[in-house]
Scaffold this motif. Structure first.
Motif, mmCIF file in Angstrom:
data_model
loop_
_atom_site.group_PDB
_atom_site.id
_atom_site.type_symbol
_atom_site.label_atom_id
_atom_site.label_comp_id
_atom_site.label_asym_id
_atom_site.label_seq_id
_atom_site.Cartn_x
_atom_site.Cartn_y
_atom_site.Cartn_z
ATOM 1 N N LYS A 75 0.817 -1.218 0.000
ATOM 2 C CA LYS A 75 0.000 0.000 0.000
ATOM 3 C C LYS A 75 0.851 1.268 0.000
ATOM 4 C CE LYS A 75 -4.094 -1.931 2.167
ATOM 5 N NZ LYS A 75 -4.999 -1.887 3.314
ATOM 6 N N LEU A 76 2.099 1.183 0.449
ATOM 7 C CA LEU A 76 2.965 2.358 0.530
ATOM 8 C C LEU A 76 3.775 2.586 -0.751
ATOM 9 C CD1 LEU A 76 4.314 1.904 4.160
ATOM 10 C CD2 LEU A 76 2.464 3.373 3.389
ATOM 11 N N LEU A 77 3.673 1.701 -1.720
ATOM 12 C CA LEU A 77 4.490 1.815 -2.935
ATOM 13 C C LEU A 77 4.294 3.106 -3.727
ATOM 14 C CD1 LEU A 77 4.618 -1.840 -4.262
ATOM 15 C CD2 LEU A 77 6.311 -0.580 -2.945
ATOM 16 N N PRO A 78 3.078 3.682 -3.802
ATOM 17 C CA PRO A 78 2.955 4.948 -4.539
ATOM 18 C C PRO A 78 3.821 6.077 -3.970
ATOM 19 C CG PRO A 78 0.805 3.972 -4.231
ATOM 20 C CD PRO A 78 1.774 3.149 -3.431
ATOM 21 N N ILE A 80 6.877 5.502 -2.849
ATOM 22 C CA ILE A 80 8.259 5.091 -3.076
ATOM 23 C C ILE A 80 8.695 5.326 -4.518
ATOM 24 C CG2 ILE A 80 9.873 3.160 -2.911
ATOM 25 C CD1 ILE A 80 8.622 4.101 -0.230
ATOM 26 N N TYR A 81 7.847 4.951 -5.489
ATOM 27 C CA TYR A 81 8.201 5.150 -6.893
ATOM 28 C C TYR A 81 6.967 5.421 -7.724
ATOM 29 C CZ TYR A 81 6.798 0.253 -7.672
ATOM 30 O OH TYR A 81 6.117 -0.931 -7.750
ATOM 31 N N GLU A 82 7.226 5.967 -8.926
ATOM 32 C CA GLU A 82 6.169 6.216 -9.900
ATOM 33 C C GLU A 82 6.477 5.368 -11.122
ATOM 34 O OE1 GLU A 82 4.555 9.971 -12.576
ATOM 35 O OE2 GLU A 82 6.155 10.266 -11.131
ATOM 36 N N ASN A 83 5.514 4.593 -11.565
ATOM 37 C CA ASN A 83 5.700 3.744 -12.735
ATOM 38 C C ASN A 83 5.543 4.607 -13.982
ATOM 39 O OD1 ASN A 83 5.743 1.780 -14.682
ATOM 40 N ND2 ASN A 83 4.305 0.436 -13.647
ATOM 41 N N VAL A 84 6.642 4.781 -14.731
ATOM 42 C CA VAL A 84 6.617 5.606 -15.943
ATOM 43 C C VAL A 84 6.863 4.748 -17.186
ATOM 44 C CG1 VAL A 84 7.212 7.772 -14.814
ATOM 45 C CG2 VAL A 84 9.037 6.258 -15.582
ATOM 46 N N THR A 85 6.483 3.482 -17.109
ATOM 47 C CA THR A 85 6.657 2.562 -18.231
ATOM 48 C C THR A 85 5.801 3.017 -19.405
ATOM 49 O OG1 THR A 85 6.996 0.786 -16.653
ATOM 50 C CG2 THR A 85 6.535 0.142 -18.918
ATOM 51 N N ALA A 86 6.380 2.994 -20.606
ATOM 52 C CA ALA A 86 5.668 3.421 -21.809
ATOM 53 C C ALA A 86 4.498 2.475 -22.098
ATOM 54 C CB ALA A 86 6.627 3.441 -22.996
ATOM 55 N N PRO A 87 3.374 3.005 -22.556
ATOM 56 C CA PRO A 87 2.209 2.159 -22.865
ATOM 57 C C PRO A 87 2.504 1.108 -23.937
ATOM 58 C CG PRO A 87 1.587 4.484 -22.863
ATOM 59 C CD PRO A 87 3.065 4.421 -22.714
ATOM 60 N N GLU A 88 3.456 1.399 -24.845
ATOM 61 C CA GLU A 88 3.796 0.434 -25.888
ATOM 62 C C GLU A 88 4.325 -0.863 -25.282
ATOM 63 O OE1 GLU A 88 5.901 3.629 -26.186
ATOM 64 O OE2 GLU A 88 3.905 4.382 -26.655
ATOM 65 N N GLN A 89 5.011 -0.740 -24.138
ATOM 66 C CA GLN A 89 5.556 -1.927 -23.480
ATOM 67 C C GLN A 89 4.425 -2.848 -23.018
ATOM 68 O OE1 GLN A 89 8.809 -2.839 -23.191
ATOM 69 N NE2 GLN A 89 9.346 -1.051 -24.402
ATOM 70 N N TYR A 90 3.370 -2.255 -22.472
ATOM 71 C CA TYR A 90 2.235 -3.070 -22.020
ATOM 72 C C TYR A 90 1.493 -3.684 -23.206
ATOM 73 C CZ TYR A 90 3.015 -1.369 -17.315
ATOM 74 O OH TYR A 90 3.577 -1.103 -16.095
ATOM 75 N N GLU A 91 1.447 -2.948 -24.341
ATOM 76 C CA GLU A 91 0.840 -3.510 -25.546
ATOM 77 C C GLU A 91 1.642 -4.715 -26.016
ATOM 78 O OE1 GLU A 91 0.436 -0.414 -28.460
ATOM 79 O OE2 GLU A 91 -0.727 0.846 -27.084
ATOM 80 N N LEU A 92 2.970 -4.607 -25.935
ATOM 81 C CA LEU A 92 3.840 -5.719 -26.315
ATOM 82 C C LEU A 92 3.581 -6.928 -25.423
ATOM 83 C CD1 LEU A 92 6.294 -6.584 -28.074
ATOM 84 C CD2 LEU A 92 7.739 -5.725 -26.236
ATOM 85 N N LEU A 93 3.406 -6.694 -24.128
ATOM 86 C CA LEU A 93 3.111 -7.773 -23.190
ATOM 87 C C LEU A 93 1.776 -8.431 -23.536
ATOM 88 C CD1 LEU A 93 4.002 -9.224 -20.570
ATOM 89 C CD2 LEU A 93 2.691 -7.524 -19.319
ATOM 90 N N GLU A 94 0.783 -7.608 -23.863
ATOM 91 C CA GLU A 94 -0.540 -8.142 -24.216
ATOM 92 C C GLU A 94 -0.472 -8.951 -25.516
ATOM 93 O OE1 GLU A 94 -4.561 -8.939 -23.736
ATOM 94 O OE2 GLU A 94 -3.098 -8.134 -22.344
ATOM 95 N N MET A 95 0.280 -8.464 -26.501
ATOM 96 C CA MET A 95 0.430 -9.188 -27.765
ATOM 97 C C MET A 95 1.134 -10.526 -27.523
ATOM 98 S SD MET A 95 -1.052 -7.685 -30.174
ATOM 99 C CE MET A 95 -0.410 -8.644 -31.526
ATOM 100 N N ASN A 96 2.113 -10.527 -26.659
ATOM 101 C CA ASN A 96 2.835 -11.753 -26.347
ATOM 102 C C ASN A 96 1.900 -12.756 -25.665
ATOM 103 O OD1 ASN A 96 4.961 -13.471 -26.224
ATOM 104 N ND2 ASN A 96 6.076 -12.370 -24.654
ATOM 105 N N ARG A 97 1.031 -12.255 -24.793
ATOM 106 C CA ARG A 97 0.088 -13.128 -24.095
ATOM 107 C C ARG A 97 -0.933 -13.714 -25.070
ATOM 108 N NH1 ARG A 97 -4.732 -13.330 -21.992
ATOM 109 N NH2 ARG A 97 -5.337 -11.239 -22.630
ATOM 110 N N ILE A 98 -1.409 -12.881 -25.980
ATOM 111 C CA ILE A 98 -2.417 -13.318 -26.939
ATOM 112 C C ILE A 98 -1.842 -14.324 -27.935
ATOM 113 C CG2 ILE A 98 -3.824 -12.528 -28.901
ATOM 114 C CD1 ILE A 98 -4.343 -9.975 -27.306
ATOM 115 N N SER A 99 -0.570 -14.188 -28.270
ATOM 116 C CA SER A 99 0.025 -15.033 -29.308
ATOM 117 C C SER A 99 0.018 -16.512 -28.934
ATOM 118 C CB SER A 99 1.447 -14.584 -29.620
ATOM 119 O OG SER A 99 2.306 -14.875 -28.537
#
Length: 128
Positions: A75-78, A80-99
Motif C-alpha cells: 500500500k505504501l508503494l505509490p 516510493i516510486y512512480e511507474n513511468v513505463t511506456a504504454p507500448e511496453q504493455y501492448e507488447l506484453l498483451e500481444m505476447n500473451r495473446i500469441s
C-alpha cells in the motif's frame, strides 16, 4: 544531506524483485539500467532518478520518489516510486500473451509438425 541507497536494495525494498539476490543478479546480468547505462548492484540511487528494469518481454521504468532500504507494504508503494513505463511496453506484453506462447496449456508438450507450420505461417503474416 541527500539520501542514497544501493540499487539492488532499493529494487528489493520497492517490491520490484522478490529477493535482494534476484535484484543483484539482474544488475549483474545487465537487466537494470539508469540513464541508459548498465549498473552494478552496489550503484547508489537517489530520488528523482529513473531506473529501467528489463523483465522479458518488456522493460519497466520507475521514477524514484523516495530511497528506502527496508521492505515496505504494498500500500505504501505509490510513495516510493512512480511507474513511468511506456504504454507500448504493455501492448507488447498483451500481444505476447495473446500469441499463445505464454498461455500454452500445461502438459500438451511440444508443438506437432502441423502446429509448428501453423505458428510459422502466423508469424510470417505479422512481418508483412
Amino acid at each position: 544531506m541527500e539520501e542514497v541507497t544501493r540499487v539492488d536494495k532499493w529494487l528489493w525494498a520497492a517490491r520490484i524483485f522478490k529477493t535482494r539476490s534476484i535484484a543483484a543478479d539482474a544488475c549483474k546480468n545487465g537487466r537494470v539500467t539508469i540513464g541508459g547505462v548498465n549498473v552494478k548492484p552496489s550503484h547508489t540511487v537517489k530520488a528523482g532518478e529513473t531506473v529501467d528494469v528489463r523483465k522479458p518481454p518488456i522493460t519497466y521504468s520507475f521514477r524514484i520518489l523516495k530511497t528506502i532500504e527496508q521492505r515496505v507494504g504494498a500500500k505504501l508503494l505509490p510513495e516510493i516510486y512512480e511507474n513511468v513505463t511506456a504504454p507500448e511496453q504493455y501492448e507488447l506484453l498483451e500481444m505476447n500473451r495473446i500469441s499463445g506462447f505464454v498461455d500454452r496449456a500445461r502438459g500438451t508438450g511440444r508443438p506437432t509438425k502441423k502446429d509448428r507450420r501453423a505458428l510459422d505461417d502466423f508469424l510470417n503474416l505479422e512481418d508483412l
